[in-house]
Design a protein around this motif. Structure first.
Motif, PDB file in Angstrom:
ATOM      1  N   GLU A  15       0.837  -1.185   0.000  1.00 29.62           N
ATOM      2  CA  GLU A  15       0.000   0.000   0.000  1.00 29.62           C
ATOM      3  C   GLU A  15       0.876   1.239   0.000  1.00 29.62           C
ATOM      4  OE1 GLU A  15      -3.023   0.099   2.964  1.00 29.62           O
ATOM      5  OE2 GLU A  15      -3.452  -2.031   2.758  1.00 29.62           O
ATOM      6  N   THR A  16       0.347   2.319  -0.547  1.00 35.41           N
ATOM      7  CA  THR A  16       1.087   3.571  -0.500  1.00 35.41           C
ATOM      8  C   THR A  16       1.085   4.054   0.943  1.00 35.41           C
ATOM      9  OG1 THR A  16      -0.928   4.783  -1.009  1.00 35.41           O
ATOM     10  CG2 THR A  16       0.499   4.232  -2.866  1.00 35.41           C
ATOM     11  N   PRO A  17       2.128   4.764   1.353  1.00 35.91           N
ATOM     12  CA  PRO A  17       2.171   5.238   2.734  1.00 35.91           C
ATOM     13  C   PRO A  17       0.963   6.133   3.009  1.00 35.91           C
ATOM     14  CG  PRO A  17       4.208   5.772   1.548  1.00 35.91           C
ATOM     15  CD  PRO A  17       3.252   5.182   0.564  1.00 35.91           C
ATOM     16  N   LYS A  18       0.432   6.020   4.227  1.00 32.45           N
ATOM     17  CA  LYS A  18      -0.750   6.809   4.585  1.00 32.45           C
ATOM     18  C   LYS A  18      -0.423   8.301   4.584  1.00 32.45           C
ATOM     19  CE  LYS A  18      -4.538   7.189   7.751  1.00 32.45           C
ATOM     20  NZ  LYS A  18      -5.780   6.560   7.456  1.00 32.45           N
ATOM     21  N   LEU A  19       0.792   8.677   4.998  1.00 33.85           N
ATOM     22  CA  LEU A  19       1.143  10.090   5.062  1.00 33.85           C
ATOM     23  C   LEU A  19       2.590  10.306   4.637  1.00 33.85           C
ATOM     24  CD1 LEU A  19       0.497  13.018   5.928  1.00 33.85           C
ATOM     25  CD2 LEU A  19       1.249  12.400   8.218  1.00 33.85           C
ATOM     26  N   LYS A  20       2.781  11.336   3.809  1.00 30.86           N
ATOM     27  CA  LYS A  20       4.121  11.744   3.397  1.00 30.86           C
ATOM     28  C   LYS A  20       4.177  13.264   3.502  1.00 30.86           C
ATOM     29  CE  LYS A  20       7.377  11.591  -0.377  1.00 30.86           C
ATOM     30  NZ  LYS A  20       7.438  12.178  -1.679  1.00 30.86           N
ATOM     31  N   VAL A  21       5.214  13.793   4.158  1.00 33.98           N
ATOM     32  CA  VAL A  21       5.363  15.240   4.326  1.00 33.98           C
ATOM     33  C   VAL A  21       6.787  15.636   3.953  1.00 33.98           C
ATOM     34  CG1 VAL A  21       5.290  17.179   5.945  1.00 33.98           C
ATOM     35  CG2 VAL A  21       3.654  15.304   6.196  1.00 33.98           C
ATOM     36  N   ASP A  22       6.904  16.653   3.099  1.00 35.30           N
ATOM     37  CA  ASP A  22       8.200  17.182   2.702  1.00 35.30           C
ATOM     38  C   ASP A  22       8.178  18.696   2.914  1.00 35.30           C
ATOM     39  OD1 ASP A  22      10.812  17.161   1.564  1.00 35.30           O
ATOM     40  OD2 ASP A  22       9.961  17.809  -0.349  1.00 35.30           O
ATOM     41  N   VAL A  23       9.188  19.224   3.593  1.00 34.12           N
ATOM     42  CA  VAL A  23       9.294  20.670   3.832  1.00 34.12           C
ATOM     43  C   VAL A  23      10.669  21.120   3.370  1.00 34.12           C
ATOM     44  CG1 VAL A  23       9.281  22.508   5.564  1.00 34.12           C
ATOM     45  CG2 VAL A  23       7.740  20.555   5.823  1.00 34.12           C
ATOM     46  N   ARG A  24      10.682  22.178   2.553  1.00 37.01           N
ATOM     47  CA  ARG A  24      11.938  22.733   2.059  1.00 37.01           C
ATOM     48  C   ARG A  24      11.992  24.218   2.377  1.00 37.01           C
ATOM     49  NH1 ARG A  24       9.485  19.801  -1.120  1.00 37.01           N
ATOM     50  NH2 ARG A  24       8.527  21.419  -2.401  1.00 37.01           N
ATOM     51  N   ARG A  25      13.171  24.685   2.689  1.00 36.32           N
ATOM     52  CA  ARG A  25      13.393  26.120   2.851  1.00 36.32           C
ATOM     53  C   ARG A  25      13.827  26.642   1.488  1.00 36.32           C
ATOM     54  NH1 ARG A  25      17.435  28.049   7.412  1.00 36.32           N
ATOM     55  NH2 ARG A  25      18.926  27.444   5.844  1.00 36.32           N
ATOM     56  N   ILE A  26      13.134  27.656   0.976  1.00 38.63           N
ATOM     57  CA  ILE A  26      13.429  28.195  -0.346  1.00 38.63           C
ATOM     58  C   ILE A  26      13.611  29.707  -0.253  1.00 38.63           C
ATOM     59  CG2 ILE A  26      12.210  26.334  -1.554  1.00 38.63           C
ATOM     60  CD1 ILE A  26       9.864  28.312  -1.947  1.00 38.63           C
ATOM     61  N   GLU A  27      14.197  30.285  -1.281  1.00 40.75           N
ATOM     62  CA  GLU A  27      14.333  31.740  -1.391  1.00 40.75           C
ATOM     63  C   GLU A  27      13.421  32.221  -2.513  1.00 40.75           C
ATOM     64  OE1 GLU A  27      16.486  33.941   0.333  1.00 40.75           O
ATOM     65  OE2 GLU A  27      17.031  32.273   1.660  1.00 40.75           O
ATOM     66  N   VAL A  28      12.579  33.199  -2.222  1.00 38.60           N
ATOM     67  CA  VAL A  28      11.705  33.802  -3.218  1.00 38.60           C
ATOM     68  C   VAL A  28      11.871  35.309  -3.104  1.00 38.60           C
ATOM     69  CG1 VAL A  28       9.323  34.115  -3.999  1.00 38.60           C
ATOM     70  CG2 VAL A  28      10.054  31.890  -3.111  1.00 38.60           C
ATOM     71  N   ASP A  29      12.359  35.936  -4.161  1.00 40.26           N
ATOM     72  CA  ASP A  29      12.598  37.386  -4.163  1.00 40.26           C
ATOM     73  C   ASP A  29      13.426  37.823  -2.944  1.00 40.26           C
ATOM     74  OD1 ASP A  29      11.120  37.609  -6.512  1.00 40.26           O
ATOM     75  OD2 ASP A  29       9.246  37.916  -5.406  1.00 40.26           O
ATOM     76  N   GLY A  30      14.457  37.051  -2.639  1.00 44.19           N
ATOM     77  CA  GLY A  30      15.342  37.383  -1.535  1.00 44.19           C
ATOM     78  C   GLY A  30      14.774  37.103  -0.154  1.00 44.19           C
ATOM     79  N   GLN A  31      13.598  36.522  -0.089  1.00 53.33           N
ATOM     80  CA  GLN A  31      12.959  36.209   1.199  1.00 53.33           C
ATOM     81  C   GLN A  31      13.008  34.706   1.458  1.00 53.33           C
ATOM     82  OE1 GLN A  31      11.353  38.494   3.320  1.00 53.33           O
ATOM     83  NE2 GLN A  31      12.105  40.134   2.008  1.00 53.33           N
ATOM     84  N   ARG A  32      13.298  34.322   2.705  1.00 57.05           N
ATOM     85  CA  ARG A  32      13.300  32.911   3.082  1.00 57.05           C
ATOM     86  C   ARG A  32      11.860  32.480   3.343  1.00 57.05           C
ATOM     87  NH1 ARG A  32      17.025  32.047   7.620  1.00 57.05           N
ATOM     88  NH2 ARG A  32      18.563  32.070   5.956  1.00 57.05           N
ATOM     89  N   MET A  33      11.479  31.404   2.673  1.00 55.86           N
ATOM     90  CA  MET A  33      10.118  30.899   2.749  1.00 55.86           C
ATOM     91  C   MET A  33      10.183  29.384   2.875  1.00 55.86           C
ATOM     92  SD  MET A  33       7.215  31.740  -0.137  1.00 55.86           S
ATOM     93  CE  MET A  33       7.321  33.506   0.054  1.00 55.86           C
ATOM     94  N   TYR A  34       9.103  28.788   3.330  1.00 55.74           N
ATOM     95  CA  TYR A  34       9.029  27.337   3.437  1.00 55.74           C
ATOM     96  C   TYR A  34       7.984  26.826   2.461  1.00 55.74           C
ATOM     97  CZ  TYR A  34      11.751  28.173   7.574  1.00 55.74           C
ATOM     98  OH  TYR A  34      12.734  28.578   8.423  1.00 55.74           O
ATOM     99  N   GLU A  35       8.328  25.731   1.786  1.00 59.20           N
ATOM    100  CA  GLU A  35       7.422  25.095   0.841  1.00 59.20           C
ATOM    101  C   GLU A  35       7.084  23.715   1.390  1.00 59.20           C
ATOM    102  OE1 GLU A  35       7.521  25.680  -3.728  1.00 59.20           O
ATOM    103  OE2 GLU A  35       8.867  24.007  -3.240  1.00 59.20           O
ATOM    104  N   VAL A  36       5.796  23.426   1.481  1.00 59.60           N
ATOM    105  CA  VAL A  36       5.313  22.190   2.082  1.00 59.60           C
ATOM    106  C   VAL A  36       4.558  21.371   1.041  1.00 59.60           C
ATOM    107  CG1 VAL A  36       3.755  21.207   3.836  1.00 59.60           C
ATOM    108  CG2 VAL A  36       5.041  23.308   4.335  1.00 59.60           C
ATOM    109  N   ASP A  37       4.876  20.106   0.944  1.00 56.28           N
ATOM    110  CA  ASP A  37       4.131  19.159   0.121  1.00 56.28           C
ATOM    111  C   ASP A  37       3.795  17.975   1.022  1.00 56.28           C
ATOM    112  OD1 ASP A  37       4.326  20.442  -2.493  1.00 56.28           O
ATOM    113  OD2 ASP A  37       6.468  19.974  -2.346  1.00 56.28           O
TER     114      ASP A  37
END
Length: 181
Positions: A15-37
């Motif tokens: 079975e596919t895993p019930k939950l998968k979480v990925d968090v990355r720290r990214i730069e957008v227009d010189g600002q530090r932001m977090y992207e969550v999938d």
């Protein structure tokens, strides 16, 4: 089974895993932001998932660290929602107040944009994908966020992953609970 039965016939279905979480720290227009999938699966059909995700007033009953969630206004598929809660990690707690606009595409997607609150940037989406083989639903949550408060650089992804995992686990559990379906 006879000894001539292939070994594959005896293997359990993966079975596919019930939950998968990925968090990355990214730069957008010189600002530090977090992207969550994040994604998970439930046995409930999309209509049940939709009902749980759009009954905003009940969110604080099962989403960890959310103290209140109320609809301020509704106009067609656009809903203005006020949320209050707390972000927690180890010894750190920070109260969070948000007013967001949710744009609903019935039974398939909810797009969320920040109107005001304790984030410098917040956008999120929930997408629902039916799983015909099981009658269940794959739920995908994506977000880009920039807290309006100090988040230690190296701990940021871990803090946010922990919050998202707790939130997603609570949502998946609520949707798959017998009372909801």
């Amino acid at each position: 089974m006879t000894s001539s039965t292939p070994a594959l016939a005896q293997a359990p279905r993966l079975e596919t895993p019930k939950l998968k979480v990925d968090v990355r720290r990214i730069e957008v227009d010189g600002q530090r932001m977090y992207e969550v999938d994040a994604s998970g699966t439930v046995q409930a059909p999309p209509a049940s998932v939709w009902k749980t995700l759009t009954t905003y007033e009940r969110m604080s009953e099962f989403v960890p660290d959310m103290s209140s969630c109320r609809v301020l206004s509704r106009n067609g598929n656009e809903v203005i929602i006020e949320q209050q809660g707390v972000a927690r990690f180890l010894f750190m707690n920070h109260a969070i107040h948000l007013v967001v606009r949710a744009t609903e595409t019935p039974l398939s997607a909810i797009s969320i944009d920040l109107i005001s609150g304790d984030m410098r940037h917040y956008e999120a989406s929930w997408n629902l994908y039916p799983i015909p083989e099981t009658g269940g639903t794959r739920i995908v949550f994506n977000s880009r966020l920039m807290p309006g408060f100090y988040v230690p650089g190296m701990l940021g992804p871990t803090m946010i992953r922990s919050d998202v995992e707790r939130m997603m686990n609570a949502v998946l559990a609520r949707i798959d609970s017998p009372q909801v379906r």
